[in-house]
Design an enzyme around this catalytic site. Sequence first.
Site, PDB file in Angstrom:
ATOM      1  N   SER A 118     -25.218 -14.179  82.331  1.00  0.00           N
ATOM      2  CA  SER A 118     -26.468 -14.556  82.968  1.00  0.00           C
ATOM      3  C   SER A 118     -26.684 -13.768  84.259  1.00  0.00           C
ATOM      4  O   SER A 118     -25.719 -13.370  84.915  1.00  0.00           O
ATOM      5  CB  SER A 118     -26.436 -16.055  83.269  1.00  0.00           C
ATOM      6  OG  SER A 118     -27.710 -16.546  83.570  1.00  0.00           O
ATOM      7  N   PRO A 119     -27.947 -13.530  84.642  1.00  0.00           N
ATOM      8  CA  PRO A 119     -28.207 -12.867  85.932  1.00  0.00           C
ATOM      9  C   PRO A 119     -27.808 -13.764  87.088  1.00  0.00           C
ATOM     10  O   PRO A 119     -28.326 -14.875  87.227  1.00  0.00           O
ATOM     11  CB  PRO A 119     -29.718 -12.610  85.908  1.00  0.00           C
ATOM     12  CG  PRO A 119     -30.264 -13.595  84.922  1.00  0.00           C
ATOM     13  CD  PRO A 119     -29.191 -13.818  83.904  1.00  0.00           C
ATOM     14  N   TYR A 165     -40.106 -18.773  92.070  1.00  0.00           N
ATOM     15  CA  TYR A 165     -40.466 -17.465  92.612  1.00  0.00           C
ATOM     16  C   TYR A 165     -41.951 -17.190  92.349  1.00  0.00           C
ATOM     17  O   TYR A 165     -42.677 -18.063  91.868  1.00  0.00           O
ATOM     18  CB  TYR A 165     -39.557 -16.391  92.029  1.00  0.00           C
ATOM     19  CG  TYR A 165     -38.102 -16.572  92.430  1.00  0.00           C
ATOM     20  CD1 TYR A 165     -37.751 -16.777  93.760  1.00  0.00           C
ATOM     21  CD2 TYR A 165     -37.079 -16.563  91.481  1.00  0.00           C
ATOM     22  CE1 TYR A 165     -36.428 -16.956  94.141  1.00  0.00           C
ATOM     23  CE2 TYR A 165     -35.751 -16.751  91.843  1.00  0.00           C
ATOM     24  CZ  TYR A 165     -35.431 -16.946  93.173  1.00  0.00           C
ATOM     25  OH  TYR A 165     -34.121 -17.137  93.553  1.00  0.00           O
ATOM     26  N   ARG A 169     -37.995 -15.325  81.660  1.00  0.00           N
ATOM     27  CA  ARG A 169     -37.276 -16.521  82.092  1.00  0.00           C
ATOM     28  C   ARG A 169     -38.282 -17.534  82.613  1.00  0.00           C
ATOM     29  O   ARG A 169     -39.142 -17.200  83.429  1.00  0.00           O
ATOM     30  CB  ARG A 169     -36.247 -16.194  83.178  1.00  0.00           C
ATOM     31  CG  ARG A 169     -35.641 -17.451  83.814  1.00  0.00           C
ATOM     32  CD  ARG A 169     -34.383 -17.183  84.606  1.00  0.00           C
ATOM     33  NE  ARG A 169     -33.206 -17.219  83.731  1.00  0.00           N
ATOM     34  CZ  ARG A 169     -31.951 -17.420  84.160  1.00  0.00           C
ATOM     35  NH1 ARG A 169     -31.711 -17.604  85.453  1.00  0.00           N
ATOM     36  NH2 ARG A 169     -30.943 -17.438  83.319  1.00  0.00           N
TER      37      ARG A 169
END
Length: 792
Positions: free
Chosen positions: A416-417, A579, A627
């Site tokens: 995963s990031p 974000y 995502r």
Amino acid sequence: MRITVIGGGPGGLYFALLTKKARPEWQIAIYEQNQADDTFGFGVVFSDETLHEFLSRDRKSFDRIRGEFAYWDDVAVHKQGREMRCAGNGFAGISRKKLLQILQQRCREEGIELHFGVTIPPEEIATTFAGSDIVVASDGVNSRIREAFRESFQPEVQIKSNRFCWMGSSRPMDEFNYFFRETEHGIICAHTYQYEEGRSTWIFEMDDACWRGHGFDGMDEEQSKAVLETLYEEELQGHPLLLNRSNWRQFPRIFCNKWWHDNIVLLGDAKASAHYSIGSGTKLAMECAISLSDSVLAHGETSAEAAFKAYEDERRTPCQIIQHNADVSLAWFEHMNRSWDMDPEQFAMVVMCRAKSITYDNLIVRDPAFVEKVDTAFYERVLAETGEDYRKSRPTPMFTKFRLRDMEVANRVVMSPMAQYSADENGNLTDWHFVHYTSHALGGAGMVFIEMTCPSADARITPGCPGLWTDEHEAQFKRITSFVHAHSATKMVLQLGHAGRKGSTQLGWQKMDMPLEEKALNWPLYSASPLAYHDGVSQQPKAMDRADMDRITADFVQATERAERAGFDMIELHCAHGYLLASFLSPLTNKRTDAYGGSIENRLRYPLEVFEAMRAVWPSEKPMSVRVSASDWAEDGISEADTFAIAEAFAAAGCDLIDVSAGQTVAEQKPVYGRMFQVQFAEAIRNVPKLAVMAVGAITEPAQVNTILHTRRADLVALGRPHMWNPYFTREASAWYDTRNQHWPKQYLSGRDQAHRELSRKREQEIELKRKARPRPHDLEAEAQDQRKAAE
């Protein structure tokens, strides 16, 4: 010491029994509103792993109860004329009435006062029991005491959507049966098990639409019984259904934030309810009875409050774990229609693993033949979909290939990031990034995600976040992808994102999500609406206008073009975690009144514009993912319907994979943590709009990866923190399962065979030890028979 117990269920009786045994001089009385022989429901279930754990506290009651148990080992799942049977589970059932009779008799033997047919209004407790040092409120799921003192107990009661009723039958059975039946109005499940010779419990469950479609909302018990006997004529095998206050109900999920008020303490369902589908309600009540008894014995004479605190400190977390498992199981039954298109093998695997507490590896210990069948069915589905034949090599699901457009992934494991906060002040990568990402690729993951990378300097979360807006950035990433492609089979994915209102903050190991302490270094922020992340603390962002949108879209486009030149196999657009693009999607952060606010279609507009612009310059043969946060973990946030709309809109725009995360949208979020706690959101998208998804969230071991894939909760599984400390997670897993279809660098080949030999041997040894350690139902039954013979 004087103790009063209000409520004569198993928990209250067992608490009184244990306490009186330890302190015979104490005065303990039980007041029950029903008569001694009244009981509602039919059978009570215990797993064999918990029998000795709590019943052996009182050997006499244990021996009597054990002598009445009906034992079984198998769970059978029936669907569309097929039976899938899983052995090695180990359960014991007993008549609820018999259990109460035994506990009542033991209480009498120890000198406990039993009063039946007595109702004590909550407002009269203080006066009626003025001489009691402690009052134990064990008055059930509809506790009047809990409701009378709501301000202290702070109960949260959720009425769940499914309809159910408890009935019985004279049909004998030697296993726990789930009888699923498709009707013209929907799916019905009958949870059934024998609890004594010639008697079995039948719990019928269905969603509200099915319940109303059959007309149950207008029927009495006898009429409902007649309809269900017709529907389940084959399964009942000529036996009738039996009634005992078998009214249709909806399950009340109860959680209390505090367990005591003055000298009153809650016990059993009064404080916390666990859905019947995991069979832990009575277990939970009796385990809490043990803890409360121990705490009262240790502290009660000096301080009731100290006793209650010790009790809650010891039992709060175990109760929440059981409740969480029960909640997950309950949720599956609320949406069991979403799994109905599965073949019987996969459906049975879902039923067995629905609560997440049972995994692929647990089932290998219990019944390897069952796992072999579901593995074979998985390989046959993969063969039909891709042409890849794994039926001979049998690598487990996590080591099968997966294709997105022209990109073929060697296995289903993804790193995963995870932000490293290690770039320099200009967004340049450092040696840390090169070592970090290349080592994880050498570790064998099918895909490795680069942490969120920013298309411009003012898009960064922190000054330590990497960027992709210069030729230097591009070359630095090219160095990483070139090494990975030369020495591994891992695919490299770049996640592009803009921090929005969560930007210009300190590094993750400093004060996370807080503005830079040196104000001159902070940069301007942008968001859907001018709402600061931390009100009064964080910088207020500018609500984006058309010019801002156009500039930021252009930033994403140039970064996408650079990503292609840098050699990435896939690119992901970050539209989650509060974000910039996520701030448009969530109604909590998007308060706009123009074409980009309001309905989900409007809130989607700008994120789709960015995605479509990126897709236009990204090669058509290469996949793209997005995502999303499928839940904001906050009231009035993203709904499931919103999530489906978001996923379908991106898929229509050319998205190949939905990377399903949750939360981090607002600072006041209240996540519900637990193992695999976000997988439920991926499962919903995978099974309703039926899109390819990647699951994330507290996934820590290979067994969980295989379980998620087997049960169609996701197509790919991403692990973050486990990869942080173990780059070779995937290689270890392949050796553990002795799967030999994975690429190894030539430099590591000499270690490969040793790893497979040592770890696969260790796995076999662990499986054998676990099998030997599990108490078997026939062992328990033999012990019970020996006890009966000795008594005779």
